[in-house]
Design a protein around this motif. Structure first.
Motif, short mmCIF file in Angstrom:
data_model
loop_
_atom_site.label_atom_id
_atom_site.label_comp_id
_atom_site.label_asym_id
_atom_site.label_seq_id
_atom_site.Cartn_x
_atom_site.Cartn_y
_atom_site.Cartn_z
N ASP A 14 11.60 113.41 58.37
CA ASP A 14 11.89 112.15 59.08
C ASP A 14 13.25 112.23 59.76
O ASP A 14 14.14 111.41 59.53
CB ASP A 14 11.86 110.97 58.12
CG ASP A 14 10.46 110.74 57.57
OD1 ASP A 14 10.36 110.36 56.42
OD2 ASP A 14 9.50 110.95 58.32
N ARG A 21 15.27 101.77 65.53
CA ARG A 21 13.89 101.30 65.42
C ARG A 21 13.47 100.53 66.66
O ARG A 21 14.24 99.73 67.20
CB ARG A 21 13.71 100.42 64.18
CG ARG A 21 13.85 101.19 62.89
CD ARG A 21 13.32 100.43 61.68
NE ARG A 21 13.27 101.28 60.52
CZ ARG A 21 12.25 102.09 60.22
NH1 ARG A 21 11.18 102.10 61.01
NH2 ARG A 21 12.28 102.85 59.14
N PRO A 26 4.36 97.88 67.70
CA PRO A 26 3.67 97.67 66.42
C PRO A 26 4.10 98.69 65.38
O PRO A 26 4.25 99.88 65.67
CB PRO A 26 2.18 97.86 66.79
CG PRO A 26 2.12 97.59 68.27
CD PRO A 26 3.43 98.06 68.83
N GLY A 27 4.31 98.24 64.17
CA GLY A 27 4.70 99.12 63.09
C GLY A 27 6.19 99.37 62.98
O GLY A 27 6.63 100.05 62.04
N ASP A 28 6.96 98.87 63.92
CA ASP A 28 8.41 99.00 63.88
C ASP A 28 8.84 100.47 63.66
O ASP A 28 9.62 100.76 62.75
CB ASP A 28 8.96 98.10 62.77
CG ASP A 28 10.48 97.95 62.84
OD1 ASP A 28 11.01 98.11 63.95
OD2 ASP A 28 11.10 97.69 61.79
N PRO A 29 8.31 101.43 64.48
CA PRO A 29 8.64 102.84 64.23
C PRO A 29 10.06 103.17 64.67
O PRO A 29 10.65 102.50 65.51
CB PRO A 29 7.62 103.57 65.10
CG PRO A 29 7.41 102.64 66.27
CD PRO A 29 7.48 101.25 65.68
N THR A 30 10.60 104.23 64.10
CA THR A 30 11.86 104.73 64.62
C THR A 30 11.57 105.49 65.92
O THR A 30 10.44 105.86 66.20
CB THR A 30 12.55 105.68 63.62
OG1 THR A 30 11.75 106.87 63.49
CG2 THR A 30 12.73 105.02 62.27
N GLU A 33 10.12 108.88 65.02
CA GLU A 33 8.74 108.80 64.54
C GLU A 33 7.78 108.59 65.70
O GLU A 33 6.72 109.23 65.77
CB GLU A 33 8.60 107.65 63.54
CG GLU A 33 9.26 107.91 62.19
CD GLU A 33 9.30 106.67 61.32
OE1 GLU A 33 9.60 106.81 60.12
OE2 GLU A 33 9.05 105.54 61.84
N ARG A 34 8.14 107.71 66.62
CA ARG A 34 7.24 107.45 67.75
C ARG A 34 7.09 108.69 68.62
O ARG A 34 5.98 109.04 69.04
CB ARG A 34 7.78 106.29 68.59
CG ARG A 34 6.89 105.97 69.80
CD ARG A 34 7.39 104.78 70.58
NE ARG A 34 6.49 104.47 71.68
CZ ARG A 34 6.55 105.03 72.88
NH1 ARG A 34 7.50 105.93 73.15
NH2 ARG A 34 5.68 104.70 73.83
N SER A 37 4.84 111.25 67.00
CA SER A 37 3.42 110.86 67.06
C SER A 37 2.86 111.06 68.47
O SER A 37 1.69 111.43 68.63
CB SER A 37 3.25 109.40 66.62
OG SER A 37 3.85 108.51 67.57
#
Length: 513
Positions: A14, A21, A26-30, A33-34, A37
């Motif tokens: 991570d 963030r 949606p999902g409040d990703p960092t 992280e986004r 993905s």
């Protein structure tokens, strides 16, 4: 597959920026992280290059490039970006491509290379050496120093904190694509840069340093602006909070739809088909229709048009003209569905190319048959065979010239030592190269004709004179509906002969230079 390299990542799971963030999503990703993905479909296990020590980062990047067997995408981990922009960068056919932002000039607000205000590559190379002093770029765009000189199509020169560049006008925003064939050059460039890393300044960006090395090693690095898509590097939560709504306000789906349309289509296709066919493509893609299924619709319409022409009756001739027009519309739609839905396949490409010819030739047969049935004479078959033969020869020449061009090695660009303090020698070499390439009557004619293309009338005239498929189907539809098959075939033969003479002359001339 594409080998993804995340720049500026901290070690561990991570990875950073973990505290930033995107609350608007949606999902409040960092941010990290986004991005991971988004890149998972390209490379589920991207390489991570830690930030901090520039020399160590360059050596690590060299190791990744050295072991890569596929193309590479270098992207900072603190990037907030649209999926479509990543896709557009990675699908390029260029050996290298950088996302750039152009420094705003007086009276201009757009930061990307634009058709109407960007210099051509030749103009960018033509700056007199004694009239433009190299400089260390001190201006900034989005926090990055302006230390790159770009033309319309590629990076001309790049500087660093200690390497001056002539008239800098842009920055490397972050993403950099490098093809597999240039991966060895990238590896060696990074090692050479690591050896002189002590000369770089604290504000020298890693991506800009890599492009600096590639350009000086003779790699042609293409440029792309953000246009109607979003990209931004973020370093604080405040910047993230600004980036989220800005990105959400931009219509990514509309940009994706626009990108599904070919940018180099002919006049008829551009103004009488693509203005609305893209919306049919989106409708079809959202309902699960595949490109091959759309191709079958196009074939069915083409056969139906041929059947109408074969009756020889005026009402059916008009109906046939309408049907052949929509057969061409769906011929465009199948490619747009493939690009919009990103569904590509060898079978689809083969079907599209093969049945384009099938539709055209079956319509020729229908027109000739209808002319005979109407009692106007059997000599029409001579014209039909002439049109078919001419078009077959043109297709043969197109494919053979394309194959020969693919075997042609890319032109070599001048190189410059990495420790050269400025780009004077590089600019001088580019000027000499330009002068050498402009020598000779054939080269001058080609250059003049190329420059004339900046005028829209000439641009579209050049598109139409080659008689592309859109113009051919339009000619068939109009002449068959309002006249008869004889006029249709005469139009196809005469216009086709002019197109063949024009293209053959141009290809012979280009083969000689």
């Amino acid at each position: 597959m594409t080998r993804v390299v995340l720049l500026g990542a901290s070690p561990g799971p991570d990875t950073s920026p973990t505290g930033l963030r995107l609350a608007a999503l949606p999902g409040d990703p960092t941010v990290a992280e986004r991005l991971r993905s988004q890149l998972a479909s390209y490379d589920p296990r991207p390489a991570a290059i830690p930030s901090g020590d520039v020399a160590a980062a360059l050596r690590a990047l060299a190791d990744v490039a050295e072991s890569a067997t596929e193309s590479l995408l270098l992207i900072p981990e603190n990037s907030v970006v649209h999926d479509e922009l990543i896709y557009q960068i990675t699908k390029t056919k260029r050996g290298a491509l950088a996302l750039v932002a152009k420094e705003p000039r007086q009276g201009l607000t757009g930061e990307e290379p634009q058709e109407d205000n960007a210099e051509t590559e030749q103009e960018a190379e033509a700056v007199p050496i004694d009239e433009a002093e190299p400089e260390i770029g001190l201006n900034r765009v989005e926090g990055l120093p302006v230390r790159a000189r770009i033309g319309k199509s590629r990076v001309v020169s790049v500087g660093t904190a200690t390497h001056a560049v002539t008239r800098p006008n842009a920055v490397m925003l972050g993403p950099l694509y490098v093809s597999a064939r240039n991966a060895p050059v990238l590896a060696q460039t990074c090692r050479d840069l690591a050896a002189i890393a002590h000369t770089f300044g604290p504000d020298d960006d890693l991506v800009q340093l890599v492009v600096f090395g590639l350009v000086r090693n003779g790699v042609s690095v293409g440029v792309r602006g953000r246009r109607d898509l979003f990209y931004r590097r973020v370093t604080t939560q405040e910047e993230v909070n600004e980036a989220g709504p800005e990105m959400a306000a931009m219509d990514e789906d509309r940009a994706r739809l626009n990108n599904a349309v070919k940018g180099a289509d002919g006049f008829f296709t551009t103004y009488f088909v693509s203005t609305y066919s893209r919306f049919i493509a989106r409708w079809a893609a959202r309902r699960g229709l595949t490109p091959n299924q759309v191709t079958l619709i196009s074939i069915a319409l083409g056969v139906a048009a041929a059947a109408c022409f074969a009756t020889g009756d005026r009402p059916f001739m008009v109906l046939g003209g309408v049907l052949i027009y929509f057969a061409f519309v769906f011929d465009c739609v199948d490619g747009q569905v493939a690009r919009y839905a990103r569904k590509f396949g060898v079978l689809g490409a083969w079907l599209d190319a093969t049945f384009d010819r099938f539709k055209e030739y079956v319509v020729f047969a229908g027109l000739a048959l209808g002319y005979v049935i109407a009692g106007k004479g059997e000599d029409i078959w001579i014209l039909a065979l002439a049109a078919l033969g001419l078009q077959s020869v043109r297709h043969l020449l197109d494919f053979s010239f394309g194959a020969a061009n693919r075997r042609k090695p890319p032109a070599k660009l001048p190189t410059l030592a990495l420790d050269a303090p400025d780009d004077r020698e590089l600019r001088a070499a580019l000027s000499r190269r330009r002068e050498e390439r402009s020598q000779g009557g054939v080269r001058r004619v080609l250059k003049m004709w190329t420059k004339a293309g900046k005028f829209k009338a000439v641009y579209w005239a050049r598109k139409m004179i080659v008689f592309p498929i859109g113009e051919r189907f339009a000619a068939i539809a109009i002449t068959a509906a309002f006249f008869d098959a004889r006029i249709t075939f005469l139009t196809l033969v005469i216009w086709g002969c002019v197109a063949a003479a024009y293209t053959l002359t141009g290809r012979v001339m280009r083969s000689l230079v």
